[in-house]
Design a protein around this motif. Structure first.
Motif, PDB file in Angstrom:
ATOM      1  N   GLU A  11       0.681  -1.192   0.197  1.00  0.00           N
ATOM      2  CA  GLU A  11       0.012  -0.111  -0.145  1.00  0.00           C
ATOM      3  C   GLU A  11       0.877   1.222   0.038  1.00  0.00           C
ATOM      4  N   LEU A  12       2.095   1.169  -0.698  1.00  0.00           N
ATOM      5  CA  LEU A  12       3.210   2.363  -0.613  1.00  0.00           C
ATOM      6  C   LEU A  12       2.954   3.124  -1.808  1.00  0.00           C
ATOM      7  N   GLY A  13       2.325   3.019  -2.942  1.00  0.00           N
ATOM      8  CA  GLY A  13       2.472   3.634  -4.002  1.00  0.00           C
ATOM      9  C   GLY A  13       3.741   3.623  -4.801  1.00  0.00           C
ATOM     10  N   LEU A  14       3.962   3.765  -5.741  1.00  0.00           N
ATOM     11  CA  LEU A  14       4.776   3.438  -6.888  1.00  0.00           C
ATOM     12  C   LEU A  14       6.147   4.234  -6.437  1.00  0.00           C
ATOM     13  N   ALA A  15       6.299   5.511  -5.965  1.00  0.00           N
ATOM     14  CA  ALA A  15       7.474   5.999  -5.739  1.00  0.00           C
ATOM     15  C   ALA A  15       8.047   5.502  -4.335  1.00  0.00           C
ATOM     16  N   GLU A  16       7.174   5.325  -3.539  1.00  0.00           N
ATOM     17  CA  GLU A  16       7.685   4.820  -2.204  1.00  0.00           C
ATOM     18  C   GLU A  16       8.401   3.544  -2.075  1.00  0.00           C
ATOM     19  N   ALA A  17       7.567   2.504  -2.894  1.00  0.00           N
ATOM     20  CA  ALA A  17       7.858   1.121  -3.260  1.00  0.00           C
ATOM     21  C   ALA A  17       9.086   1.127  -3.927  1.00  0.00           C
ATOM     22  N   ARG A  18       9.437   1.869  -4.954  1.00  0.00           N
ATOM     23  CA  ARG A  18      10.730   2.017  -5.517  1.00  0.00           C
ATOM     24  C   ARG A  18      11.826   2.627  -4.635  1.00  0.00           C
ATOM     25  N   ARG A  19      11.416   3.321  -3.959  1.00  0.00           N
ATOM     26  CA  ARG A  19      12.533   4.058  -2.890  1.00  0.00           C
ATOM     27  C   ARG A  19      13.175   3.211  -2.020  1.00  0.00           C
ATOM     28  N   GLU A  41      19.398  -2.816 -13.254  1.00  0.00           N
ATOM     29  CA  GLU A  41      19.123  -1.722 -14.312  1.00  0.00           C
ATOM     30  C   GLU A  41      17.829  -1.315 -14.157  1.00  0.00           C
ATOM     31  N   TRP A  42      17.434  -0.142 -14.352  1.00  0.00           N
ATOM     32  CA  TRP A  42      16.031   0.505 -14.212  1.00  0.00           C
ATOM     33  C   TRP A  42      15.892   0.969 -15.529  1.00  0.00           C
ATOM     34  N   PRO A  43      15.157   0.307 -16.538  1.00  0.00           N
ATOM     35  CA  PRO A  43      14.996   0.651 -18.000  1.00  0.00           C
ATOM     36  C   PRO A  43      13.816   1.679 -17.877  1.00  0.00           C
ATOM     37  N   ALA A  44      13.046   1.681 -16.865  1.00  0.00           N
ATOM     38  CA  ALA A  44      11.801   2.384 -16.820  1.00  0.00           C
ATOM     39  C   ALA A  44      11.600   2.733 -15.328  1.00  0.00           C
ATOM     40  N   GLU A  45      10.722   3.799 -15.031  1.00  0.00           N
ATOM     41  CA  GLU A  45      10.383   4.149 -13.645  1.00  0.00           C
ATOM     42  C   GLU A  45      10.060   2.985 -12.825  1.00  0.00           C
ATOM     43  N   ASP A  46       9.318   2.172 -13.332  1.00  0.00           N
ATOM     44  CA  ASP A  46       8.575   1.193 -12.618  1.00  0.00           C
ATOM     45  C   ASP A  46       8.815  -0.299 -13.099  1.00  0.00           C
ATOM     46  N   ARG A  47      10.130  -0.421 -13.480  1.00  0.00           N
ATOM     47  CA  ARG A  47      10.648  -1.678 -13.863  1.00  0.00           C
ATOM     48  C   ARG A  47      12.080  -2.108 -13.517  1.00  0.00           C
ATOM     49  N   LEU A  48      12.428  -2.903 -12.719  1.00  0.00           N
ATOM     50  CA  LEU A  48      13.610  -3.181 -12.220  1.00  0.00           C
ATOM     51  C   LEU A  48      14.238  -4.536 -13.144  1.00  0.00           C
ATOM     52  N   MET A  55      27.563 -18.840  -7.594  1.00  0.00           N
ATOM     53  CA  MET A  55      28.046 -20.188  -7.607  1.00  0.00           C
ATOM     54  C   MET A  55      28.109 -20.490  -9.198  1.00  0.00           C
ATOM     55  N   GLY A  56      28.898 -19.490  -9.794  1.00  0.00           N
ATOM     56  CA  GLY A  56      28.946 -19.586 -11.367  1.00  0.00           C
ATOM     57  C   GLY A  56      27.774 -19.492 -12.236  1.00  0.00           C
ATOM     58  N   GLN A  57      26.702 -19.369 -11.698  1.00  0.00           N
ATOM     59  CA  GLN A  57      25.428 -19.122 -12.541  1.00  0.00           C
ATOM     60  C   GLN A  57      24.912 -17.925 -12.378  1.00  0.00           C
ATOM     61  N   THR A  58      23.925 -17.781 -13.221  1.00  0.00           N
ATOM     62  CA  THR A  58      23.460 -16.203 -13.542  1.00  0.00           C
ATOM     63  C   THR A  58      21.905 -16.292 -13.022  1.00  0.00           C
ATOM     64  N   VAL A  59      21.174 -15.616 -12.102  1.00  0.00           N
ATOM     65  CA  VAL A  59      19.890 -15.633 -12.053  1.00  0.00           C
ATOM     66  C   VAL A  59      19.215 -14.108 -12.513  1.00  0.00           C
ATOM     67  N   LYS A  60      18.240 -14.221 -13.133  1.00  0.00           N
ATOM     68  CA  LYS A  60      17.869 -12.821 -13.675  1.00  0.00           C
ATOM     69  C   LYS A  60      16.368 -12.601 -13.114  1.00  0.00           C
ATOM     70  N   ALA A  61      16.007 -11.594 -12.571  1.00  0.00           N
ATOM     71  CA  ALA A  61      14.606 -11.247 -12.112  1.00  0.00           C
ATOM     72  C   ALA A  61      14.080  -9.979 -12.693  1.00  0.00           C
ATOM     73  N   ASP A  62      13.174  -9.908 -13.048  1.00  0.00           N
ATOM     74  CA  ASP A  62      12.385  -8.974 -13.831  1.00  0.00           C
ATOM     75  C   ASP A  62      11.224  -8.463 -12.992  1.00  0.00           C
ATOM     76  N   MET A  63      10.971  -7.146 -12.286  1.00  0.00           N
ATOM     77  CA  MET A  63      10.182  -6.666 -11.510  1.00  0.00           C
ATOM     78  C   MET A  63       9.460  -5.443 -11.961  1.00  0.00           C
ATOM     79  N   ASN A  64       7.929  -5.634 -11.973  1.00  0.00           N
ATOM     80  CA  ASN A  64       7.332  -4.534 -12.234  1.00  0.00           C
ATOM     81  C   ASN A  64       6.683  -3.753 -10.973  1.00  0.00           C
ATOM     82  N   ILE A  65       7.058  -2.573 -10.762  1.00  0.00           N
ATOM     83  CA  ILE A  65       6.593  -1.783  -9.462  1.00  0.00           C
ATOM     84  C   ILE A  65       5.398  -1.140  -9.875  1.00  0.00           C
ATOM     85  N   ALA A  66       4.398  -1.135  -9.157  1.00  0.00           N
ATOM     86  CA  ALA A  66       3.187  -0.483  -9.317  1.00  0.00           C
ATOM     87  C   ALA A  66       2.492   0.158  -8.151  1.00  0.00           C
ATOM     88  N   ASP A  67       1.546   0.866  -8.105  1.00  0.00           N
ATOM     89  CA  ASP A  67       1.025   1.563  -6.911  1.00  0.00           C
ATOM     90  C   ASP A  67       0.565   0.564  -5.856  1.00  0.00           C
TER      91      ASP A  67
END
Length: 102
Positions: A11-19, A41-48, A55-67
């Motif tokens: 219940e934080l809103g986009l800006a506070e959640a991103r912060r 990397e933040w390709p957009a205000e709401d995407r991380l 351990m020699g491996q790469t794990v990727k996470a793609d997050m979308n931050i909304a209100d």
């Protein structure tokens, strides 16, 4: 490649959640079992886009931050697919902790 989806309501809103997520990211490396590196990397205000090298491996996470929620997908390489559940839970729990801190 295995993937795990997550949805974290807030219940934080986009800006506070991103912060809060931005403030918590530097601490993430210290909590990776066996050590690791985290790049962001933040390709957009709401995407991380998060890359975790461990351990020699790469794990990727793609997050979308909304209100009212943070949603995302964790892509886990085949070599770590047997640990997909715990890895996905680690990313989700880490994000939940970041969102709960002020």
């Amino acid at each position: 490649m295995a993937s795990v989806n997550f949805d974290i309501p807030h219940e934080l809103g986009l800006a506070e959640a991103r912060r809060r997520i931005e403030q918590g990211l530097p601490k993430l490396e210290a909590h990776i079992p066996g050590g690791g590196q985290v790049s962001t990397e933040w390709p957009a205000e709401d995407r991380l886009m998060l890359t975790i090298l461990a351990m020699g491996q790469t794990v990727k996470a793609d997050m979308n931050i909304a209100d009212t929620a943070v949603t995302g997908t964790v892509a886990i390489p085949m070599m770590l697919s047997m640990m997909a559940g715990p890895i996905g839970e680690f990313v989700k729990t880490s994000a939940e902790k970041m969102l709960s801190r002020e």
